[in-house]
Design an enzyme around this catalytic site. Sequence first.
Site, PDB file in Angstrom:
ATOM      1  N   SER A   1       0.842  -1.201   0.000  1.00  0.00           N
ATOM      2  CA  SER A   1       0.000   0.000   0.000  1.00  0.00           C
ATOM      3  C   SER A   1       0.873   1.245   0.000  1.00  0.00           C
ATOM      4  CB  SER A   1      -0.902   0.013   1.243  1.00  0.00           C
ATOM      5  OG  SER A   1      -1.569   1.249   1.396  1.00  0.00           O
TER       6      SER A   1
ATOM      7  N   TYR B   1      -2.414  -0.805  10.349  1.00  0.00           N
ATOM      8  CA  TYR B   1      -2.528  -1.191   8.939  1.00  0.00           C
ATOM      9  C   TYR B   1      -1.263  -0.821   8.177  1.00  0.00           C
ATOM     10  CZ  TYR B   1      -4.258  -1.210   4.117  1.00  0.00           C
ATOM     11  OH  TYR B   1      -4.421  -1.440   2.773  1.00  0.00           O
TER      12      TYR B   1
END
Length: 296
Positions: free
Chosen positions: A188, A201
């Site tokens: 990401s 995350y």
Amino acid sequence: MSNSSLNNPLKKYFNQDYPSQSQTEPGLESNLIPKPDAGEKSYQGSDQLRGRKALVTGGDSGIGRAVAIAYAREGADVAINYLPSEQSDAEEVKKYIEDTGRKAVLIPGDLKSETFNQKMVEKAVEELGGLDILALVAGKQQAEADITQLATQQLEETFITNVFSIFWTVKAALQYLEPGAAIITTSSIQAYKPSPFLLDYAATKGAIHTLTQGLSQQLASKGVRVNTVAPGPIWTPLQVTGAQPQEIIPSFGQNTPLKRAGQPVELSSVYVFLASDKASYVTGQTYGVTGGGLTN
């Protein structure tokens, strides 16, 4: 003289405010407004994966859905994993895969279980007759602005889903992966530019980046390539199930240089490329699809 064949990337897909909305985790694609473009109508294949057998985690919705559809239209048989509550979305993907004439295998279950990860791989191999591509897309993301309020349970579930499951799935799959096989993880932009409300995350995505690089070195001598895709803000059900603060939803993705969120289909070709023979000399690399956010 203007070129009518060009598409302005700022305006090619939805570029307005999103309606305020929320869903219970993990959310359904069918309930998202507007519905994302996962290539259901727009992705056209060209036989780049003819005869391949792929397992896609998170294949019911979002990026995983787009990957599963693209793989099928490129000629692969596809098994998808998803949570049982996402069955209705998974059935839609199954139909899209079968409409291409390819085989679709549905494998519901929770990636937080090591035993399930092993059984998932075994079922995919049994039903597909082998395994050539692992596209590991599924992930957990929940926003929390204050680290003192970040529950240990959320921390554990995020790391187990996002990181541990990759170890478990790869360990189970390696005995079936032959030279030429491909593993594609999903990192990401958060690994490089972490949001303050996504500490857990973002940390898992950094771990996936490092894991991908190390695993690529370990498996290179076996002829198995390992790469990762790093998405930016992509419009998926994940975003409205607590992955973003509720007040961010209307302007989601508008802070990127391209001033909009991405659509799942905009990642399809990258996952296809990394799974195909066109990427035969590509391993250990990160491919950012971020709307202009930098991954270095």
